[in-house]
Write a protein that holds these residues in place. Structure first.
Motif, PDB file in Angstrom:
ATOM      1  N   LEU A  54       0.830  -1.209   0.000  1.00  0.00           N
ATOM      2  CA  LEU A  54       0.000   0.000   0.000  1.00  0.00           C
ATOM      3  C   LEU A  54       0.864   1.257   0.000  1.00  0.00           C
ATOM      4  CD1 LEU A  54      -2.802  -1.024   2.526  1.00  0.00           C
ATOM      5  CD2 LEU A  54      -3.023  -0.768   0.049  1.00  0.00           C
ATOM      6  N   PHE A  55       1.892   1.284   0.847  1.00  0.00           N
ATOM      7  CA  PHE A  55       2.733   2.484   0.927  1.00  0.00           C
ATOM      8  C   PHE A  55       3.388   2.749  -0.429  1.00  0.00           C
ATOM      9  CE2 PHE A  55       4.832   5.419   3.952  1.00  0.00           C
ATOM     10  CZ  PHE A  55       5.713   6.017   3.083  1.00  0.00           C
ATOM     11  N   ALA A  56       3.960   1.709  -1.018  1.00  0.00           N
ATOM     12  CA  ALA A  56       4.642   1.889  -2.310  1.00  0.00           C
ATOM     13  C   ALA A  56       3.661   2.370  -3.376  1.00  0.00           C
ATOM     14  CB  ALA A  56       5.303   0.573  -2.732  1.00  0.00           C
ATOM     15  N   THR A  57       2.456   1.818  -3.361  1.00  0.00           N
ATOM     16  CA  THR A  57       1.447   2.208  -4.353  1.00  0.00           C
ATOM     17  C   THR A  57       1.034   3.663  -4.167  1.00  0.00           C
ATOM     18  OG1 THR A  57       0.631  -0.055  -4.512  1.00  0.00           O
ATOM     19  CG2 THR A  57      -0.862   1.689  -5.242  1.00  0.00           C
ATOM     20  N   PHE A  58       0.747   4.051  -2.921  1.00  0.00           N
ATOM     21  CA  PHE A  58       0.332   5.439  -2.665  1.00  0.00           C
ATOM     22  C   PHE A  58       1.473   6.419  -2.954  1.00  0.00           C
ATOM     23  CE2 PHE A  58      -2.885   3.539   0.455  1.00  0.00           C
ATOM     24  CZ  PHE A  58      -3.907   3.606  -0.470  1.00  0.00           C
ATOM     25  N   PHE A 100       0.367   7.363   5.369  1.00  0.00           N
ATOM     26  CA  PHE A 100      -0.136   6.568   6.499  1.00  0.00           C
ATOM     27  C   PHE A 100      -1.622   6.829   6.726  1.00  0.00           C
ATOM     28  CE2 PHE A 100       4.219   5.449   7.558  1.00  0.00           C
ATOM     29  CZ  PHE A 100       4.038   4.157   8.027  1.00  0.00           C
ATOM     30  N   ARG A 101      -2.061   8.063   6.487  1.00  0.00           N
ATOM     31  CA  ARG A 101      -3.504   8.343   6.612  1.00  0.00           C
ATOM     32  C   ARG A 101      -4.301   7.557   5.575  1.00  0.00           C
ATOM     33  NH1 ARG A 101      -2.444  14.503   7.301  1.00  0.00           N
ATOM     34  NH2 ARG A 101      -2.217  14.636   9.558  1.00  0.00           N
ATOM     35  N   GLN A 102      -3.764   7.471   4.367  1.00  0.00           N
ATOM     36  CA  GLN A 102      -4.454   6.707   3.318  1.00  0.00           C
ATOM     37  C   GLN A 102      -4.517   5.221   3.677  1.00  0.00           C
ATOM     38  OE1 GLN A 102      -1.968   8.749   0.046  1.00  0.00           O
ATOM     39  NE2 GLN A 102      -3.734   7.980  -1.058  1.00  0.00           N
ATOM     40  N   ILE A 103      -3.399   4.705   4.204  1.00  0.00           N
ATOM     41  CA  ILE A 103      -3.377   3.283   4.582  1.00  0.00           C
ATOM     42  C   ILE A 103      -4.369   3.023   5.713  1.00  0.00           C
ATOM     43  CG2 ILE A 103      -1.956   1.427   5.566  1.00  0.00           C
ATOM     44  CD1 ILE A 103       0.486   2.846   4.211  1.00  0.00           C
ATOM     45  N   ALA A 104      -4.425   3.934   6.677  1.00  0.00           N
ATOM     46  CA  ALA A 104      -5.266   3.740   7.871  1.00  0.00           C
ATOM     47  C   ALA A 104      -6.733   3.552   7.518  1.00  0.00           C
ATOM     48  CB  ALA A 104      -5.099   4.932   8.818  1.00  0.00           C
ATOM     49  N   GLU A 105      -7.148   4.130   6.399  1.00  0.00           N
ATOM     50  CA  GLU A 105      -8.571   4.015   6.060  1.00  0.00           C
ATOM     51  C   GLU A 105      -8.819   3.258   4.758  1.00  0.00           C
ATOM     52  OE1 GLU A 105      -9.142   8.559   4.311  1.00  0.00           O
ATOM     53  OE2 GLU A 105      -9.244   8.139   6.475  1.00  0.00           O
ATOM     54  N   TYR A 106      -7.802   2.563   4.263  1.00  0.00           N
ATOM     55  CA  TYR A 106      -7.955   1.909   2.966  1.00  0.00           C
ATOM     56  C   TYR A 106      -8.893   0.702   3.035  1.00  0.00           C
ATOM     57  CZ  TYR A 106      -6.961  -0.250  -1.490  1.00  0.00           C
ATOM     58  OH  TYR A 106      -7.104  -0.795  -2.730  1.00  0.00           O
ATOM     59  N   GLU A 107      -9.802   0.662   2.077  1.00  0.00           N
ATOM     60  CA  GLU A 107     -10.662  -0.506   1.914  1.00  0.00           C
ATOM     61  C   GLU A 107     -10.586  -0.904   0.455  1.00  0.00           C
ATOM     62  OE1 GLU A 107     -14.529   0.695   3.140  1.00  0.00           O
ATOM     63  OE2 GLU A 107     -13.974   0.814   5.250  1.00  0.00           O
ATOM     64  N   GLY A 108     -10.571  -2.182   0.212  1.00  0.00           N
ATOM     65  CA  GLY A 108     -10.539  -2.623  -1.179  1.00  0.00           C
ATOM     66  C   GLY A 108      -9.452  -3.631  -1.417  1.00  0.00           C
ATOM     67  N   GLU A 109      -9.155  -3.833  -2.681  1.00  0.00           N
ATOM     68  CA  GLU A 109      -8.153  -4.814  -3.075  1.00  0.00           C
ATOM     69  C   GLU A 109      -6.765  -4.363  -2.633  1.00  0.00           C
ATOM     70  OE1 GLU A 109      -8.522  -7.477  -6.033  1.00  0.00           O
ATOM     71  OE2 GLU A 109     -10.298  -7.528  -4.746  1.00  0.00           O
ATOM     72  N   PRO A 111      -3.226  -3.820  -3.625  1.00  0.00           N
ATOM     73  CA  PRO A 111      -2.582  -3.735  -4.940  1.00  0.00           C
ATOM     74  C   PRO A 111      -1.428  -4.727  -5.080  1.00  0.00           C
ATOM     75  CG  PRO A 111      -2.474  -1.610  -3.764  1.00  0.00           C
ATOM     76  CD  PRO A 111      -3.087  -2.602  -2.823  1.00  0.00           C
ATOM     77  N   GLY A 112      -1.345  -5.355  -6.223  1.00  0.00           N
ATOM     78  CA  GLY A 112      -0.227  -6.248  -6.519  1.00  0.00           C
ATOM     79  C   GLY A 112      -0.243  -7.558  -5.763  1.00  0.00           C
ATOM     80  N   HIS A 124      -0.808 -11.835   3.357  1.00  0.00           N
ATOM     81  CA  HIS A 124      -1.221 -10.441   3.457  1.00  0.00           C
ATOM     82  C   HIS A 124      -2.229 -10.279   4.571  1.00  0.00           C
ATOM     83  CE1 HIS A 124       0.663  -8.196   0.205  1.00  0.00           C
ATOM     84  NE2 HIS A 124       0.585  -9.285  -0.540  1.00  0.00           N
ATOM     85  N   ASP A 125      -2.295  -9.073   5.133  1.00  0.00           N
ATOM     86  CA  ASP A 125      -3.234  -8.786   6.212  1.00  0.00           C
ATOM     87  C   ASP A 125      -3.601  -7.297   6.148  1.00  0.00           C
ATOM     88  OD1 ASP A 125      -4.630  -8.336   8.544  1.00  0.00           O
ATOM     89  OD2 ASP A 125      -3.013  -8.956   9.889  1.00  0.00           O
ATOM     90  N   LEU A 126      -4.673  -7.020   5.421  1.00  0.00           N
ATOM     91  CA  LEU A 126      -5.086  -5.616   5.257  1.00  0.00           C
ATOM     92  C   LEU A 126      -5.535  -5.007   6.580  1.00  0.00           C
ATOM     93  CD1 LEU A 126      -5.685  -3.121   3.593  1.00  0.00           C
ATOM     94  CD2 LEU A 126      -7.877  -4.147   2.926  1.00  0.00           C
TER      95      LEU A 126
END
Ligand SMILES: [Zn+2]
Length: 152
Positions: A54-58, A100-109, A111-112, A124-126
């Motif tokens: 997630l971090f790399a994608t964002f 980190f704010r984006q990761i904290a609330e991310y819902e969905g697939e 990525p990768g 993986h553990d979303l």
């Protein structure tokens, strides 16, 4: 052999936060330290793995994408390294916080996270990654470029 710079910092004094680990020309390596060293529980690998994706994608979709060199977890599972080029430290800290704010609330697939795209796609553990981001955000809420120096 020479001891590399990151082994020379005093891990007994290190607490969670964001630090400037090293500077190589126009590339700055940030130490995103999410756990106090040698103090379990460490980051769970599945959560850390998802956090990495997630971090790399964002980061690579952010306004600073052209400055991103690399993001990856530390083998000790206490944090991650983030390499940025040609970027002010204040902007780097703001970028890290916003990711980190984006990761904290991310819902969905995640990525990768297919067998074709990842070396261990089932690990993986979303929910875990989100929880780690949620727990880290208060620590870095007021962090700025003046806080980037490792504790002496
Ligand atoms: Zn992966």
């Amino acid at each position: 052999m020479d001891k590399i710079a990151s082994f020379c910092i005093d891990h007994d004094k290190l607490v969670p936060g964001i630090y400037l680990s090293r500077i190589d020309g126009d590339v700055k390596t940030y130490d995103i330290r999410m756990r106090r060293p040698n103090t379990p529980p460490y980051l769970e690998n599945a959560a850390l793995h998802t956090l990495e994706h997630l971090f790399a994608t964002f980061a690579r979709n952010s306004e600073w994408k052209d400055h991103v060199i690399y993001f990856g977890p530390m083998g000790c599972r206490t944090g991650c390294y983030f390499l940025l080029k040609d970027m002010e430290e204040a902007d780097a800290v703001r970028l890290i916080r916003s990711i980190f704010r984006q990761i904290a609330e991310y819902e969905g697939e995640i990525p990768g996270a297919t067998a074709k795209e990842c070396g261990n796609y089932l690990e993986h553990d979303l929910a875990g990654a989100r929880k780690e981001a949620q727990d880290f955000l208060p620590i870095i809420e007021d962090w700025d470029e003046r806080n980037l120096v490792y504790p002496a």
